[in-house]
Design a protein around this motif. Structure first.
Motif, PDB file in Angstrom:
ATOM      1  N   ALA A   1     -25.579  12.709 -23.072  1.00 15.94           N
ATOM      2  CA  ALA A   1     -25.182  11.416 -23.639  1.00 15.94           C
ATOM      3  C   ALA A   1     -26.234  10.356 -23.346  1.00 15.94           C
ATOM      4  O   ALA A   1     -26.579   9.539 -24.219  1.00 15.94           O
ATOM      5  CB  ALA A   1     -23.829  10.985 -23.063  1.00 15.94           C
ATOM      6  N   LEU A   2     -26.775  10.378 -22.127  1.00 17.74           N
ATOM      7  CA  LEU A   2     -27.793   9.395 -21.742  1.00 17.74           C
ATOM      8  C   LEU A   2     -29.054   9.551 -22.595  1.00 17.74           C
ATOM      9  O   LEU A   2     -29.584   8.568 -23.125  1.00 17.74           O
ATOM     10  CB  LEU A   2     -28.140   9.563 -20.264  1.00 17.74           C
ATOM     11  CG  LEU A   2     -29.152   8.571 -19.666  1.00 17.74           C
ATOM     12  CD1 LEU A   2     -28.612   7.155 -19.721  1.00 17.74           C
ATOM     13  CD2 LEU A   2     -29.486   8.963 -18.232  1.00 17.74           C
ATOM     14  N   GLY A   3     -29.521  10.785 -22.755  1.00 12.30           N
ATOM     15  CA  GLY A   3     -30.739  11.033 -23.536  1.00 12.30           C
ATOM     16  C   GLY A   3     -30.562  10.700 -25.002  1.00 12.30           C
ATOM     17  O   GLY A   3     -31.409  10.032 -25.606  1.00 12.30           O
ATOM     18  N   ALA A   4     -29.454  11.154 -25.586  1.00  8.14           N
ATOM     19  CA  ALA A   4     -29.210  10.894 -27.010  1.00  8.14           C
ATOM     20  C   ALA A   4     -28.977   9.405 -27.256  1.00  8.14           C
ATOM     21  O   ALA A   4     -29.403   8.856 -28.276  1.00  8.14           O
ATOM     22  CB  ALA A   4     -28.007  11.708 -27.497  1.00  8.14           C
ATOM     23  N   GLY A   5     -28.293   8.753 -26.311  1.00 12.94           N
ATOM     24  CA  GLY A   5     -28.049   7.315 -26.446  1.00 12.94           C
ATOM     25  C   GLY A   5     -29.341   6.512 -26.369  1.00 12.94           C
ATOM     26  O   GLY A   5     -29.548   5.572 -27.138  1.00 12.94           O
ATOM     27  N   LEU A   6     -30.219   6.898 -25.436  1.00 11.85           N
ATOM     28  CA  LEU A   6     -31.505   6.215 -25.321  1.00 11.85           C
ATOM     29  C   LEU A   6     -32.357   6.430 -26.567  1.00 11.85           C
ATOM     30  O   LEU A   6     -33.038   5.514 -27.035  1.00 11.85           O
ATOM     31  CB  LEU A   6     -32.267   6.720 -24.083  1.00 11.85           C
ATOM     32  CG  LEU A   6     -31.842   6.137 -22.736  1.00 11.85           C
ATOM     33  CD1 LEU A   6     -32.613   6.798 -21.609  1.00 11.85           C
ATOM     34  CD2 LEU A   6     -32.066   4.625 -22.700  1.00 11.85           C
ATOM     35  N   LEU A   7     -32.321   7.652 -27.123  1.00  4.84           N
ATOM     36  CA  LEU A   7     -33.076   7.939 -28.339  1.00  4.84           C
ATOM     37  C   LEU A   7     -32.647   6.998 -29.460  1.00  4.84           C
ATOM     38  O   LEU A   7     -33.471   6.505 -30.232  1.00  4.84           O
ATOM     39  CB  LEU A   7     -32.860   9.398 -28.762  1.00  4.84           C
ATOM     40  CG  LEU A   7     -33.712   9.912 -29.923  1.00  4.84           C
ATOM     41  CD1 LEU A   7     -35.179   9.996 -29.525  1.00  4.84           C
ATOM     42  CD2 LEU A   7     -33.222  11.270 -30.392  1.00  4.84           C
ATOM     43  N   ALA A   8     -31.345   6.744 -29.537  1.00  6.17           N
ATOM     44  CA  ALA A   8     -30.817   5.850 -30.573  1.00  6.17           C
ATOM     45  C   ALA A   8     -31.239   4.401 -30.336  1.00  6.17           C
ATOM     46  O   ALA A   8     -31.685   3.706 -31.254  1.00  6.17           O
ATOM     47  CB  ALA A   8     -29.293   5.959 -30.621  1.00  6.17           C
TER      48      ALA A   8
ATOM     49  N   ALA B   1     -37.799  15.204 -23.809  1.00  2.00           N
ATOM     50  CA  ALA B   1     -37.279  16.495 -23.351  1.00  2.00           C
ATOM     51  C   ALA B   1     -35.842  16.691 -23.801  1.00  2.00           C
ATOM     52  O   ALA B   1     -35.452  17.783 -24.253  1.00  2.00           O
ATOM     53  CB  ALA B   1     -37.384  16.581 -21.825  1.00  2.00           C
ATOM     54  N   ASN B   2     -35.048  15.636 -23.703  1.00  2.00           N
ATOM     55  CA  ASN B   2     -33.656  15.721 -24.134  1.00  2.00           C
ATOM     56  C   ASN B   2     -33.560  16.012 -25.628  1.00  2.00           C
ATOM     57  O   ASN B   2     -32.729  16.803 -26.070  1.00  2.00           O
ATOM     58  CB  ASN B   2     -32.937  14.405 -23.800  1.00  2.00           C
ATOM     59  CG  ASN B   2     -31.454  14.453 -24.067  1.00  2.00           C
ATOM     60  OD1 ASN B   2     -31.005  14.281 -25.201  1.00  2.00           O
ATOM     61  ND2 ASN B   2     -30.678  14.697 -23.030  1.00  2.00           N
ATOM     62  N   THR B   3     -34.448  15.396 -26.404  1.00  2.00           N
ATOM     63  CA  THR B   3     -34.455  15.636 -27.850  1.00  2.00           C
ATOM     64  C   THR B   3     -34.823  17.084 -28.165  1.00  2.00           C
ATOM     65  O   THR B   3     -34.233  17.713 -29.042  1.00  2.00           O
ATOM     66  CB  THR B   3     -35.464  14.691 -28.547  1.00  2.00           C
ATOM     67  OG1 THR B   3     -35.207  13.355 -28.135  1.00  2.00           O
ATOM     68  CG2 THR B   3     -35.331  14.782 -30.065  1.00  2.00           C
TER      69      THR B   3
END
Length: 438
Positions: A195-202, A405-407
């Motif tokens: 959630a943290l990685g995807a949220g930051l990507l957004a 990395a999360n992406t």
């Protein structure tokens, strides 16, 4: 030793440029994606706050490069200067044929959705309207930078009106929605770090634009004093604005109504101001998005032109062709066609996530360039040095690596597409350099 241009930009013009460059369409439309991938209100607000802090660290880091290398070209110039022409070319390639076309496509999709919100034209017309919006912006910019600049100035003022109205009236109302500020995913079943990685990507899409801030370093009266202050205060204020807007969305509507809802800003406006007032706010949002579209066309069409002048692109003579007013129209047309393909193939979030993934790879190279140059060129004139070195650059680098990395793990196909398009530039670079040597 580098000569630093001393011109007339003071603190307040620099502050206005910081805020005006960053604030775009993302503040209105990324609430859909952030709530969907984080699952909770607290986590949504947390990624907006964290994204702002990371952006401040990134801006302060790149500002040192901009002040030490006060040349046109921005990101491409920093990478070229530090790592050589090959990596500089790849950065320019990625910006010319992924980043700017993707930005154009994303803004155009949002613009078309606002037309639909106002007039109910239906889904079948969304893509044609998006394409027409990009074409109209290209035609305006073919009239010259003065025409594009006038449009940009008008939309800069208009873009702040819906933000101010939504925040003031939204936080004054008696909301029935409970808002939690705890940054957890609760019982949503979503992994915290995913959630943290995807949220930051957004959120990084909404904060994007900070890289252009350092370009004014060579034209500031006192970059050592004013540049870090303008970046810190400007991006800090942007972060506060983004938090307040998203808090208003969460305060006005249940989070389940926001998830995946690209019309969240319009629906919030209708709740706050009624049907007619909501339409006025939607018009303001639409003008703001059109201005963002104009900004990316103005700057984007000049990147392949600059590369072509160095003989780095096939058909360089074509890319350097300009109108009678000085606009590189062939570069604009090429980016137009790539953007049209992206409009036809992808949705807003897919396009923006791909461009963030690709561009942050080069951002991280720019961050690391600070360490390389501090060691390699100790005598380089640095009118401004990043505070709390090496902590702030390391934060920027680690955050960028985490997002990428999360992406790779969670959206592998999207990341792979961005990597493959970037690597397509390698054979072109080799071919062009071989031709230049023969």
């Amino acid at each position: 030793m580098n000569k630093i241009k001393q011109k007339g930009i003071g603190f307040f013009p620099a502050l206005a440029l910081v805020m005006g460059t960053v604030i775009g369409s993302g503040v209105f439309f990324k609430i859909s994606n952030t709530t969907e991938v984080t699952g909770t209100q607290g986590m949504t607000l947390f990624v907006w706050l964290l994204g702002g802090l990371i952006t401040i660290c990134a801006g302060l880091t790149v500002a040192e490069l901009a002040a030490a290398i006060p040349r046109n070209g921005g990101l491409t110039t920093y990478i070229d200067y530090t790592y050589g022409k090959f990596f500089g070319f790849l950065a320019g390639w990625a910006q010319s044929f992924i980043y700017f076309p993707a930005m154009l496509a994303a803004q155009a999709i949002i613009f078309a959705q606002q037309i639909d919100n106002l007039f109910g034209v239906g889904d079948v017309w969304l893509k044609p309207i998006a394409v027409f919006a990009i074409i109209s912006i290209l035609l305006i910019n073919c009239l010259g930078s003065k025409a594009g600049g006038i449009l940009q100035s008008i939309t800069l003022v208009v873009k702040l009106l819906p933000i101010v109205a939504i925040v003031i009236f939204g936080l004054m109302q008696k909301g029935n929605v409970e808002v939690s500020l705890i940054p957890s995913t609760g019982d949503t079943g979503i992994n915290f770090f995913v959630a943290l990685g995807a949220g930051l990507l957004a959120t990084m899409f909404a904060y994007d634009g900070w890289i252009h801030v350092g370009n004014i370093a060579g034209e500031m009266k006192n970059p050592k004093r004013d540049l870090p202050l303008a970046i810190t205060l400007g991006l800090g204020l942007v972060t506060v604005i983004y938090l307040l807007v998203n808090l208003t969305f969460l305060y006005t509507q249940p989070i389940e109504d926001l998830k995946g809802n690209m019309n969240a800003a319009t629906e919030t406006a209708k709740i706050l101001f009624g049907q007619s007032g909501g339409k006025l706010i939607t018009i303001g949002i639409m003008v703001s998005v059109y201005g963002a579209l104009n900004g990316y066309m103005m700057t984007g069409m000049r990147v392949p032109e600059a590369m072509a002048k160095q003989g780095l692109l096939p058909f360089s003579q074509l890319f350097t062709r300009i109108t009678s007013t000085g606009a590189p129209w062939v570069s604009g047309v090429v980016q137009l066609f790539i953007a049209i393909i992206m409009v036809a193939l992808g949705a807003f979030d897919s396009i923006t996530n791909m461009l963030v993934f690709v561009i942050w790879a080069f951002y991280c190279m720019a961050f690391y360039a600070l360490f390389v140059l501090r060691k390699r060129e100790k005598e380089l004139v640095r009118p401004y040095k990043v505070p709390l070195y090496p902590i702030i650059p390391l934060i920027a680098i680690l955050a960028g690596i985490f997002v990428m990395a999360n992406t790779l793990f969670t959206q592998f196909g999207l990341a792979l597409t961005g990597i493959m398009i970037t690597l397509l530039g390698i054979p072109i670079y080799l071919y062009q350099t071989k031709n230049q040597q023969s």
